[in-house]
Design an enzyme around this catalytic site. Structure first.
Site, mmCIF file in Angstrom:
data_model
loop_
_atom_site.group_PDB
_atom_site.id
_atom_site.type_symbol
_atom_site.label_atom_id
_atom_site.label_comp_id
_atom_site.label_asym_id
_atom_site.label_seq_id
_atom_site.Cartn_x
_atom_site.Cartn_y
_atom_site.Cartn_z
ATOM 1 N N ARG A 125 44.246 -26.964 80.336
ATOM 2 C CA ARG A 125 43.549 -27.993 80.847
ATOM 3 C C ARG A 125 42.771 -27.319 82.064
ATOM 4 O O ARG A 125 43.294 -26.892 82.927
ATOM 5 C CB ARG A 125 44.390 -28.992 81.426
ATOM 6 C CG ARG A 125 44.879 -30.050 80.143
ATOM 7 C CD ARG A 125 45.922 -31.044 80.666
ATOM 8 N NE ARG A 125 45.695 -31.653 82.038
ATOM 9 C CZ ARG A 125 46.803 -32.316 82.324
ATOM 10 N NH1 ARG A 125 47.649 -32.827 81.616
ATOM 11 N NH2 ARG A 125 46.862 -32.945 83.548
ATOM 12 N N ARG A 129 45.930 -31.516 93.418
ATOM 13 C CA ARG A 129 46.755 -32.594 92.838
ATOM 14 C C ARG A 129 48.140 -32.744 93.367
ATOM 15 O O ARG A 129 48.568 -33.843 93.370
ATOM 16 C CB ARG A 129 46.995 -32.247 91.356
ATOM 17 C CG ARG A 129 45.659 -32.274 90.423
ATOM 18 C CD ARG A 129 45.586 -31.738 89.289
ATOM 19 N NE ARG A 129 46.352 -32.707 88.207
ATOM 20 C CZ ARG A 129 46.880 -32.311 86.878
ATOM 21 N NH1 ARG A 129 46.839 -30.832 86.697
ATOM 22 N NH2 ARG A 129 47.726 -32.981 86.470
ATOM 23 N N ARG A 153 50.897 -44.554 89.909
ATOM 24 C CA ARG A 153 50.533 -43.289 90.730
ATOM 25 C C ARG A 153 50.403 -43.516 92.248
ATOM 26 O O ARG A 153 50.100 -42.775 93.223
ATOM 27 C CB ARG A 153 49.104 -42.818 90.306
ATOM 28 C CG ARG A 153 49.352 -41.873 89.128
ATOM 29 C CD ARG A 153 49.986 -40.557 89.325
ATOM 30 N NE ARG A 153 49.451 -39.261 88.892
ATOM 31 C CZ ARG A 153 49.188 -38.723 87.615
ATOM 32 N NH1 ARG A 153 49.826 -39.419 86.629
ATOM 33 N NH2 ARG A 153 48.640 -37.608 87.352
ATOM 34 N N LYS A 168 57.530 -33.973 83.336
ATOM 35 C CA LYS A 168 58.187 -35.260 82.789
ATOM 36 C C LYS A 168 57.368 -35.775 81.657
ATOM 37 O O LYS A 168 58.007 -36.706 81.182
ATOM 38 C CB LYS A 168 57.810 -36.127 84.234
ATOM 39 C CG LYS A 168 56.162 -36.460 84.419
ATOM 40 C CD LYS A 168 56.352 -37.584 85.778
ATOM 41 C CE LYS A 168 54.804 -37.752 86.157
ATOM 42 N NZ LYS A 168 53.719 -36.401 86.133
ATOM 43 N N ARG A 210 50.986 -23.577 81.455
ATOM 44 C CA ARG A 210 50.920 -24.959 80.547
ATOM 45 C C ARG A 210 49.765 -24.978 79.602
ATOM 46 O O ARG A 210 48.451 -24.725 79.829
ATOM 47 C CB ARG A 210 50.732 -26.441 81.258
ATOM 48 C CG ARG A 210 50.838 -27.484 80.624
ATOM 49 C CD ARG A 210 51.237 -28.670 81.544
ATOM 50 N NE ARG A 210 50.326 -29.046 82.548
ATOM 51 C CZ ARG A 210 50.625 -30.244 83.158
ATOM 52 N NH1 ARG A 210 51.781 -30.717 83.247
ATOM 53 N NH2 ARG A 210 49.674 -30.494 84.182
#
Ligand code: AMP
Length: 211
Positions: free
Chosen positions: A156, A167, A88, A13, A123
């Site tokens: 990350r 998560r 969130r 996103k 990523r």
């Protein structure tokens, strides 16, 4: 035009928010990037947020809301913005209402957990400007180097497998119910994430009537 982008971490996103933001001429605001920037700059906000982020937990609402309010007060936000990663939880969605922020559209990016877990390990994020890449789906022109600012790309810490699972669990428990909040308001749109950034952008433009 004010939009919120919902979806599991790693659904892409952030990348789509940047693409749509450019098309609409409004900024894409990532609360995750704001918090990571604060950590990098050694600010008080960053110091408070770090342990939560490293553990894959949500940062307390008051810290995130204060940082977001500062960003939304900047001049480039006058014509609208895309919020990527905020709200969130339901309380944060209600906070937007209390602040008088009227959201026009909530766009939810839909992708299965097992695909997300695979995607997140690929990523890479620019340490200079925060732009995100994926070694398979959205690689930089030159390996390990940001196309935009030539900064170094790295993984990350919170993209590590155990943290990714945490998560995702947090997402299903406290973030996903926000879809119901915006569905009730009649402004929820679903985008099924496709293989590849361009195909997903096309689906998003179709869903939003922008093609
Ligand atoms: P993201 O880049 O959006 O995946 O965010 C990275 C991390 O920043 C999350 O795992 C949270 O710890 C924190 N974070 C980002 N946005 C929020 C938010 N709206 N509320 C609470 N924590 C957030």
């Amino acid at each position: 035009m004010k939009l919120v982008f919902l979806g599991a971490p790693g659904a892409g996103k952030g990348t789509q928010a940047e693409i749509l933001g450019k098309k609409l001429g409004i900024p894409a605001i990532s609360t995750g990037n704001i918090l990571r920037e604060a950590i990098k700059n050694g600010t008080e906000t960053g110091a408070k947020a770090k342990s939560y982020i490293d553990a894959g937990q949500l940062v307390p609402d008051d810290i995130v809301v204060a940082a977001l309010k500062d960003r939304m007060a900047e001049p480039d936000c006058k014509a609208g913005y895309i919020l990527d990663g905020f709200p969130r939880n339901i309380a944060q969605a209600e906070t937007l209402e209390k602040l008088g922020v009227k959201i026009d559209l909530a766009v939810s990016f839909e992708l299965a957990d097992d695909v997300i877990e695979r995607r997140m390990t690929g990523r890479r994020v620019c340490s200079g400007c925060g732009s995100t890449y994926h070694i398979e789906h959205n690689p930089p022109a030159s390996e390990g180097v940001c196309d935009k600012c030539k900064g170094g790309l790295s993984q990350r810490a919170d993209d590590a497998p155990a943290t990714v699972r945490e998560r995702l669990a947090v997402f299903h428990e406290v973030t996903e119910p926000i879809k119901g909040f915006y569905e009730k308001a009649g402004i929820l749109k679903l985008v099924v994430v496709q293989e590849g950034v361009d195909a997903t952008s096309k689906t998003m433009f179709d869903v939003l009537g922008l093609n």
